[in-house]
Design a protein around this motif. Sequence first.
Motif, PDB file in Angstrom:
ATOM      1  N   ALA A   1       4.615   2.243  -3.650  1.00  0.00           N
ATOM      2  CA  ALA A   1       4.234   1.365  -3.659  1.00  0.00           C
ATOM      3  C   ALA A   1       5.505   0.672  -5.145  1.00  0.00           C
ATOM      4  CB  ALA A   1       2.931   0.763  -3.921  1.00  0.00           C
ATOM      5  N   ALA A   2       5.035   0.953  -6.050  1.00  0.00           N
ATOM      6  CA  ALA A   2       6.197   0.404  -7.204  1.00  0.00           C
ATOM      7  C   ALA A   2       7.619   0.474  -6.800  1.00  0.00           C
ATOM      8  CB  ALA A   2       6.045   1.176  -8.337  1.00  0.00           C
ATOM      9  N   HIS A   3       8.228   1.349  -5.844  1.00  0.00           N
ATOM     10  CA  HIS A   3       9.672   1.711  -4.793  1.00  0.00           C
ATOM     11  C   HIS A   3       9.482   1.647  -4.090  1.00  0.00           C
ATOM     12  CE1 HIS A   3       8.732   3.858  -9.394  1.00  0.00           C
ATOM     13  NE2 HIS A   3       9.936   2.447  -9.360  1.00  0.00           N
ATOM     14  N   PRO A   4       9.116   0.597  -3.333  1.00  0.00           N
ATOM     15  CA  PRO A   4       9.100   0.233  -1.805  1.00  0.00           C
ATOM     16  C   PRO A   4      11.019   0.444  -1.586  1.00  0.00           C
ATOM     17  CG  PRO A   4       9.064  -1.930  -2.494  1.00  0.00           C
ATOM     18  CD  PRO A   4       9.155  -0.895  -4.102  1.00  0.00           C
ATOM     19  N   VAL A   5      11.172   1.608  -0.490  1.00  0.00           N
ATOM     20  CA  VAL A   5      12.182   1.759   0.386  1.00  0.00           C
ATOM     21  C   VAL A   5      13.321   0.417   0.661  1.00  0.00           C
ATOM     22  CG1 VAL A   5      14.152   2.631   2.151  1.00  0.00           C
ATOM     23  CG2 VAL A   5      11.689   3.050   0.841  1.00  0.00           C
ATOM     24  N   GLN A   6      14.317   0.367   0.304  1.00  0.00           N
ATOM     25  CA  GLN A   6      15.230  -1.205   0.987  1.00  0.00           C
ATOM     26  C   GLN A   6      15.656  -0.828   2.260  1.00  0.00           C
ATOM     27  OE1 GLN A   6      14.911  -4.055  -0.441  1.00  0.00           O
ATOM     28  NE2 GLN A   6      13.288  -3.714  -1.874  1.00  0.00           N
ATOM     29  N   GLU A   7      15.373  -1.934   3.298  1.00  0.00           N
ATOM     30  CA  GLU A   7      16.604  -1.629   4.311  1.00  0.00           C
ATOM     31  C   GLU A   7      18.164  -1.910   3.575  1.00  0.00           C
ATOM     32  OE1 GLU A   7      16.052   0.208   7.058  1.00  0.00           O
ATOM     33  OE2 GLU A   7      14.258   0.941   6.054  1.00  0.00           O
ATOM     34  N   SER A   8      18.498  -0.937   4.189  1.00  0.00           N
ATOM     35  CA  SER A   8      20.621  -1.764   4.077  1.00  0.00           C
ATOM     36  C   SER A   8      21.044  -2.736   5.499  1.00  0.00           C
ATOM     37  CB  SER A   8      21.040  -0.500   3.717  1.00  0.00           C
ATOM     38  OG  SER A   8      22.522  -0.878   3.726  1.00  0.00           O
ATOM     39  N   GLU A   9      21.781  -3.321   5.261  1.00  0.00           N
ATOM     40  CA  GLU A   9      22.359  -3.949   6.178  1.00  0.00           C
ATOM     41  C   GLU A   9      23.713  -3.223   6.391  1.00  0.00           C
ATOM     42  OE1 GLU A   9      23.239  -7.937   5.810  1.00  0.00           O
ATOM     43  OE2 GLU A   9      21.186  -8.597   4.536  1.00  0.00           O
TER      44      GLU A   9
ATOM     45  N   HIS B   1      -2.280  13.847  -5.967  1.00  0.00           N
ATOM     46  CA  HIS B   1      -0.677  14.339  -6.144  1.00  0.00           C
ATOM     47  C   HIS B   1      -0.497  13.194  -4.557  1.00  0.00           C
ATOM     48  CE1 HIS B   1       3.220  15.474  -5.567  1.00  0.00           C
ATOM     49  NE2 HIS B   1       3.458  15.562  -3.935  1.00  0.00           N
ATOM     50  N   ARG B   2      -1.041  13.597  -3.933  1.00  0.00           N
ATOM     51  CA  ARG B   2      -0.778  11.842  -2.410  1.00  0.00           C
ATOM     52  C   ARG B   2      -1.487  10.442  -3.528  1.00  0.00           C
ATOM     53  NH1 ARG B   2      -4.507  13.954   1.888  1.00  0.00           N
ATOM     54  NH2 ARG B   2      -4.008  15.672   2.950  1.00  0.00           N
ATOM     55  N   LYS B   3      -2.089   9.988  -4.283  1.00  0.00           N
ATOM     56  CA  LYS B   3      -2.204   8.918  -5.570  1.00  0.00           C
ATOM     57  C   LYS B   3      -1.179   8.903  -5.550  1.00  0.00           C
ATOM     58  CE  LYS B   3      -6.937   9.262  -5.194  1.00  0.00           C
ATOM     59  NZ  LYS B   3      -8.476   9.279  -5.270  1.00  0.00           N
ATOM     60  N   THR B   4      -0.238   9.508  -6.738  1.00  0.00           N
ATOM     61  CA  THR B   4       0.672   9.419  -7.626  1.00  0.00           C
ATOM     62  C   THR B   4       1.969   8.804  -6.252  1.00  0.00           C
ATOM     63  OG1 THR B   4      -0.019  11.546  -9.052  1.00  0.00           O
ATOM     64  CG2 THR B   4       2.521  10.861  -9.317  1.00  0.00           C
ATOM     65  N   VAL B   5       1.686   9.765  -5.372  1.00  0.00           N
ATOM     66  CA  VAL B   5       3.203   9.456  -4.770  1.00  0.00           C
ATOM     67  C   VAL B   5       3.456   7.910  -3.917  1.00  0.00           C
ATOM     68  CG1 VAL B   5       4.179   9.898  -1.806  1.00  0.00           C
ATOM     69  CG2 VAL B   5       4.556  11.810  -3.815  1.00  0.00           C
ATOM     70  N   GLU B   6       1.886   7.894  -3.160  1.00  0.00           N
ATOM     71  CA  GLU B   6       1.690   6.754  -3.288  1.00  0.00           C
ATOM     72  C   GLU B   6       1.643   5.427  -4.157  1.00  0.00           C
ATOM     73  OE1 GLU B   6      -3.009   6.701  -1.367  1.00  0.00           O
ATOM     74  OE2 GLU B   6      -2.193   8.059   0.157  1.00  0.00           O
ATOM     75  N   ARG B   7       1.216   5.640  -4.782  1.00  0.00           N
ATOM     76  CA  ARG B   7       1.787   4.344  -6.346  1.00  0.00           C
ATOM     77  C   ARG B   7       3.378   4.518  -6.459  1.00  0.00           C
ATOM     78  NH1 ARG B   7      -2.762   6.920  -8.532  1.00  0.00           N
ATOM     79  NH2 ARG B   7      -0.868   8.435 -10.286  1.00  0.00           N
TER      80      ARG B   7
END
Length: 183
Positions: free
Chosen positions: A89-97, A80-86
């Motif tokens: 990694a595939a959907h990085p959080v975009q910092e909003s202005e 589960h940890r690996k799935t969450v990490e993948r």
Amino acid sequence: MIVMESEHALTPKELFQHYYPRLCHFAWQFLRDDQQVQDVVQDTFLAFWDRRPALADNAIAIKNYLYTTVKHACFNIKRHRKTVERYQAAHPVQESEEPPVLDELIRSEVMAHIYAIMEKMPDACKEIFRMGYLEGYSTAEISELLGLSVSTVKTQKYRAVKLIKSNLNPEFFAIFSIFYQNI
């Protein structure tokens, strides 16, 4: 009673005391997280108590069941940890202005409570509170604009804050005082 290798019968409490530290150490080798280790081992014992009649009081079967259950639970957590990490990694959080939405949501909730309390204040007290804390006027500016003495403005500000503090949830008052540091 459960019979161990030495033919000594163990009560459920003794079985738990015998295996709990061993199983925690075993799980730690996989997870390296105390809370998850404790959860896995406790869940293993719960599953064991549910399946105990099927295991007969065979010490080897019980030991194998406990260790195997812990091992599989640890593997599931690691998977589960690996799935969450993948995924992360595939959907990085975009910092909003924009300012953080949660901060604005909290501020809005606090202010809704403040405005509700303000409605119960006497008019002069409400006006001075609004000008001093919500609009940012200084005590001297309020005094000049309203034609009141500085001491009257200070008294009314104190009175307003006292009303807010006594009628507002303590956590909200703490947040309010952070937003308006001149309280």
